[in-house]
Design a protein around this motif. Structure first.
Motif: not given
Length: 339
Positions: A65-77, A109-123
């Motif tokens: 009932l409880n599993r690990p879930l990756g969490t993306i915290l992007p950096l912006g301008l 960017p080549n490994k994580d699900a970042l295709g939906m994020l604008k390039e500015t936020y892929q860091q």
């Protein structure tokens, strides 16, 4: 959770619920089991450590009932500096040693699900928290409590509470809310645990106990189709750089929330259109695919004490009247942790 723990300790327990089981915020949550990263900014280190500890405990007790879930915290301008975010995540990783949840790493960017994020936020960074099936978790606790002798009474609204025989026990009056026969029922108990969420002060009033001054805050959520029909089940949770919105996979779609807190009276909550619009607008600022429709929406109430501290323990007015209140979004973690 309280009912289950009490029955396992040999106590006789009855659970009175005015609505259906898991019908409130327990079934309308974000389904996250987390340590509260944002509370590090306000120096609530002990709160975060305890929440992280309970995240681990829940995973060990019920890994199905409880599993690990990756969490993306992007950096912006216009976000916090990278070093400050990394420091916070370092503390988050090390306040409690976890064997089940991976440590923070830099986004790839080549490994994580970042295709939906604008390039500015892929860091940014990727860390792990837990994801739970909230309704199944509630029902598992209730089933175990019932199997160990607890009496479970849904759709039973408490109408009056009074101490009897020089406060040796409590007399509780209640009525069935989903029944043609709405006869009054009486229950007797040596102790009461008030875990009524937004209605805690209402129960206090019925029992002649001083109120806590709790405040309920609504949080709205929307479900949208997966962008470009991507298979999003394996996607991580994505948090806005300012933590003012989040998106996460759910039932093959995405849940979006503005992470807002709208002060409200206790009620069967529904989503606020303006809050939903804010959440979707913040989400769209960072993604490449526009939102074209919303498939469903809902809201839950998060309850806090005036100073946002947990209220756990006996009332000053009567030591046999206990509180489990002011848990905000931490009910699934603080209830078992406090036991």
């Amino acid at each position: 959770g309280i009912a289950r723990d009490a029955t396992l300790r040999g106590l006789k327990v009855i659970l009175l619920e005015q609505n259906g089981l898991a019908s409130g915020t327990s079934s309308w949550s974000s389904k996250l089991i987390h340590g509260g990263l944002r509370y590090l900014e306000t120096y609530h280190f002990r709160l975060v450590r305890n929440a992280l500890k309970e995240r681990e405990t829940l995973h060990q007790i019920a890994p199905h009932l409880n599993r690990p879930l990756g969490t993306i915290l992007p950096l912006g301008l216009k976000t916090r500096p990278k070093w400050l975010v990394r420091l916070g995540l370092f503390l988050y990783d090390h306040l409690y040693h976890s064997r089940a949840f991976a440590k923070t790493r830099t986004l790839d960017p080549n490994k994580d699900a970042l295709g939906m994020l604008k390039e500015t936020y892929q860091q940014g960074f990727l860390y792990q928290d837990g994801q739970s099936d909230d309704v199944r978790l509630v029902m598992a606790n209730i089933k175990d409590a019932a199997n160990n002798g607890a009496l479970i009474a849904p759709y039973t609204k408490v109408t009056h509470i009074a101490p009897e025989k020089q406060k040796e026990y409590w007399k509780i009056q209640a009525i069935k809310t989903h029944s043609d026969d709405a006869q009054e029922q009486h229950f007797y108990a040596k102790a009461i645990v008030n875990a009524a969420g937004p209605w805690v002060d209402t129960i206090c009033k019925l029992a002649g106990i001083g109120p806590l001054g709790l405040k309920a805050f609504r949080r709205s959520m929307a479900r949208i189709p997966a962008p470009n029909s991507y298979p999003v089940a394996s996607w991580p949770f994505i948090s806005g750089p300012k933590e003012d919105w989040y998106a996460k996979p759910d039932a093959g779609q995405l849940i979006i929330s503005p992470s807002e807190e709208v002060l409200t009276d206790p009620h069967d909550a529904w989503a606020d259109d303006l809050s939903l619009a804010k959440g979707i607008a913040r989400y769209q600022e960072m993604v490449t695919t526009p939102v074209t429709k919303m498939t469903s929406n809902w809201a839950g109430l998060r309850t806090f004490s005036p100073d946002r501290s947990l209220v756990i323990g006996p009332s000053v007015d009567n030591s046999s009247f206990f509180f489990m209140a002011g848990q905000g979004g931490y009910g699934f973690q603080t209830a078992p942790a406090a036991s």
